[in-house]
Scaffold this active site. Structure first.
Site, short mmCIF file in Angstrom:
data_model
loop_
_atom_site.label_atom_id
_atom_site.label_comp_id
_atom_site.label_asym_id
_atom_site.label_seq_id
_atom_site.Cartn_x
_atom_site.Cartn_y
_atom_site.Cartn_z
N HIS A 1 0.32 -35.46 5.83
CA HIS A 1 1.14 -35.26 7.20
C HIS A 1 2.36 -35.55 6.58
O HIS A 1 3.48 -34.69 6.80
CB HIS A 1 0.78 -35.83 8.16
CG HIS A 1 1.42 -35.56 9.35
ND1 HIS A 1 1.19 -34.68 10.56
CD2 HIS A 1 2.88 -35.93 9.67
CE1 HIS A 1 2.24 -34.82 11.25
NE2 HIS A 1 3.10 -35.53 11.07
N GLU A 2 2.60 -36.68 6.05
CA GLU A 2 4.18 -36.95 5.75
C GLU A 2 4.76 -36.35 4.55
O GLU A 2 5.65 -35.90 4.81
CB GLU A 2 4.18 -38.63 5.48
CG GLU A 2 3.88 -39.51 6.89
CD GLU A 2 4.69 -39.18 8.14
OE1 GLU A 2 5.78 -38.62 7.76
OE2 GLU A 2 3.94 -39.13 8.99
N HIS B 1 6.22 -32.98 5.54
CA HIS B 1 7.40 -33.14 6.35
C HIS B 1 8.45 -33.10 5.02
O HIS B 1 9.62 -32.68 5.10
CB HIS B 1 7.76 -34.54 7.10
CG HIS B 1 6.99 -34.45 8.41
ND1 HIS B 1 7.34 -33.28 9.23
CD2 HIS B 1 6.30 -35.28 8.84
CE1 HIS B 1 6.70 -33.72 10.42
NE2 HIS B 1 6.04 -34.71 10.45
N GLU C 1 5.36 -31.13 14.04
CA GLU C 1 4.04 -31.82 13.97
C GLU C 1 2.97 -30.92 13.95
O GLU C 1 2.09 -31.26 12.91
CB GLU C 1 4.34 -32.64 15.13
CG GLU C 1 5.30 -33.78 15.31
CD GLU C 1 5.50 -34.74 13.97
OE1 GLU C 1 4.61 -35.06 13.52
OE2 GLU C 1 6.48 -34.88 13.62
#
Length: 625
Positions: free
Chosen positions: A181-182, A185, A268
């Site tokens: 997930h990071e 980003h 998100e």
């Protein structure tokens, strides 16, 4: 469906424009309200002006207001906000490491890491290798909750932060989901927008801090001020001003929360979807989100700086705002999007503690074994590296020696040995000698992987140490009078991934070119270098034509003769192109190398080098098709 990272980066740029617009509107509102507050509480406004202010329908409303005074007040407030924003930007100019330290993070080091910390560092390495970005330093936050963040201005500057609670309560699959997930980003271009948001909102909220300061300092003098008959009105005015500024400060916080929500919530959802693409294991990130719901501390971060940085986190870091003003979508909604069959039941913390030490699940079904996740492929590649070299890449003390060993060539061994002895630090030659035998057995691609892993260790060098090391690497690469692809790649990676941290201007440089014609010479030079990596002249011409065709250029365009050194001169133009232009360039390169339906070692290396240098957001399986 695969996530289009280029489109995601464009969306992030649009969100940045939205951020600036909303910030401007918020500043305008605060300017107007601050004007009214100052003019009323400090007596700058005459009674008739005050009446006019409350009656905008009066025919003399516009002409009789104290515009000159209001102009000066507006200018002063604007200058203060601009100064506060600028100071905060300077404070954040070193990028992700500043954010991590502000949140109480301490940098993890393989040399002293425990078992869970090493597991985390391994997951981060796998994800970086899979997605073609520099391995980011990892910071551990002393928080019992489950949360994480990515911060920085670019992939070369990124850091990953994660809480102790995440290590305590998540298993490897779930950690991998959070890290994926990071990384999304990082690839989606969210980090630059997020770090700018910190500075802009700090300016808005400063007005409230000023009011709080006035109120506190005024409380010690209120009795003295009000006891003077000549100062009664002034004392009341200062107290009213302080209270009014605090109210404006809460409005600033209100505006800030609204802006955060406006620009970050949908990002998100995208990052969650990207994490599933990275790992091909929806149970990993879904399990991490469920763990937040079951953990006693949830995702709350207690550090006092978490408020202004709440939009960076994996989960909702503060509970002040909810609904419309939340920086993250509702937890249950995020879980349902990934796992529609979820019954809505969160695990208990005791269950989380037990499962955090359980073996990772075998999540791939027999129907998709051929679609092995990029992170799993990276893990296999890392496992194939000699343990000594893998260990050396992960430690700051041995990382420079490993890079030098990758540049040493058997036919120039004596000359390069003398260069290391004369230009290197004490003991460097001995360290290189220990590693050289193992390094010499590796394929160039494996050497690149080791350098990629060594980036966090090299980032611990001081500016002078790095400059000396960089000069040594340059001398080693020129020992034979020419620079091959491996040497070119290694030198440029070092400058881009490590050298940029000593030059904040490189981190803040804006994208310029948005059209292929604006940088046509640079694009043709890049395509020419790519084409000559093919096996023979006929295939080289085929690659050249395929690249031209992909971007719609004239098939009769003359192929320039370009060396790696000349290509380096074109890199800044290519690196600072817009995401959609980079997408065109990347598709051109892939068309060229796949023109003969083969991907040789040189072509593979060049693609990997350019993906990292141009910060092209490649998907984890980009090089496996």
């Amino acid at each position: 469906m695969a996530v289009d990272f280029f489109a995601a980066q464009d969306k992030a740029r649009s969100n940045t424009k939205l951020l600036v617009l909303l910030f401007s509107l918020a500043v305008f509102c605060l300017l107007v309200l601050t004007n009214v507050l100052l003019l009323v509480t400090l007596g700058f406004m005459e009674p008739e002006h005050y009446q006019l202010l409350l009656n905008p329908q009066h025919p003399d409303w516009l002409s009789n207001l104290p515009w000159s005074m209001m102009g000066w007040v507006s200018l002063a407030v604007f200058v203060v906000i601009a100064a506060v924003v600028s100071i905060k930007q300077v404070e954040l100019s070193q990028g992700g490491q500043v954010v991590a330290k502000a949140l109480g993070g301490s940098r993890l080091d393989h040399a002293v890491a425990d078992a869970k910390q090493r597991q985390l560092l391994n997951v981060v390495e796998e994800m970086a290798i899979a997605s073609g970005v520099p391995v980011p330093p990892v910071y551990l936050l002393p928080e019992s909750s489950i949360n994480a963040f990515a911060a920085g201005y670019s992939p070369a500057d990124a850091v990953i932060g994660i809480t102790q609670g995440s290590l305590n309560l998540l298993n490897r699959d779930q950690l991998q989901g959070v890290i994926a997930h990071e990384f999304s980003h990082i690839l989606n271009g969210d980090m630059r927008m997020n770090i700018r948001l910190i500075a802009l909102l700090h300016g808005i909220e400063f007005i409230g801090h000023a009011g709080y300061f006035l109120l506190r300092s005024g409380s010690r003098r209120t009795a003295v001020v009000l006891s003077s008959s000549k100062s009664k009105d002034n004392g009341g005015g200062i107290l009213g001003l302080a209270l009014g500024l605090m109210v404006l400060g809460y409005l600033g916080t209100f505006f800030g929360s609204l802006i955060k929500a406006a620009v970050s919530r949908q990002r998100e959802f995208l990052a969650d979807a990207s994490a599933v693409q990275f790992t091909r294991n929806p149970t990993g990130i879904a399990g991490a989100l469920k763990a937040i719901g079951g953990a006693h501390s949830g995702s709350k971060v207690k550090n006092p700086n978490a408020d202004e940085m709440s939009h960076l986190f994996f989960g909702e870091a503060i509970s002040r705002w909810s609904g419309l003003f939340a920086t993250h979508p509702p937890l249950k909604e995020r879980i349902k999007r990934i796992d529609p069959s979820w019954a809505g039941i969160f695990p208990t913390e005791a269950e989380l503690m037990r499962q955090s030490t359980a073996p990772s699940s075998e999540h791939q079904s027999t129907t998709n074994q051929h679609q092995q996740a990029g992170a799993d492929i990276a893990a296999t590649l890392l496992a194939a590296l000699p343990p000594l070299l893998l260990h050396s890449s992960r430690h700051a003390a041995s990382a420079p020696a490993l890079c030098c060993a990758c540049l040493v060539q058997p036919e120039h061994l004596a000359k390069q040995w003398n260069l290391i002895k004369s230009q290197g630090q004490a003991g460097l030659l001995q360290d290189v000698d220990k590693l050289y035998d193992e390094v010499s057995k590796l394929a160039p691609r494996q050497k690149l992987q080791l350098v990629q892993l060594a980036i966090p260790g090299l980032k611990q060098l001081s500016k002078q140490q790095f400059e000396d090391f960089q000069q040594l690497c340059q001398a080693l690469s020129q020992a034979d009078g020419e620079e091959d692809l491996l040497e070119w790649t290694l030198l440029n990676w070092l400058q881009h991934c490590v050298g940029s941290q000593f030059d904040s201007m490189l981190l803040h440089k804006q994208d310029k070119a948005s059209d292929l014609s604006a940088i046509k010479p640079a694009v043709l030079a890049l395509l020419a270098v790519c084409a000559i990596q093919a096996e023979h002249q006929e295939l080289q011409q085929q690659a050249w034509q395929a690249g031209l065709d992909k971007v719609g250029m004239d098939a009769n365009t003359t192929k320039p003769v370009v060396s790696f050194e000349q290509l380096k001169q074109h890199l800044p133009e290519l690196m600072h192109s817009t995401p959609q232009l980079k997408k065109q360039i990347w598709l051109m390169l892939k068309a060229a190398v796949r023109a003969d339906e083969l991907l040789n070692e040189q072509e593979d290396m060049l693609l990997r080098a350019l993906a990292l240098l141009l910060e092209v957001p490649v998907s984890p399986d980009e090089f496996t098709h």
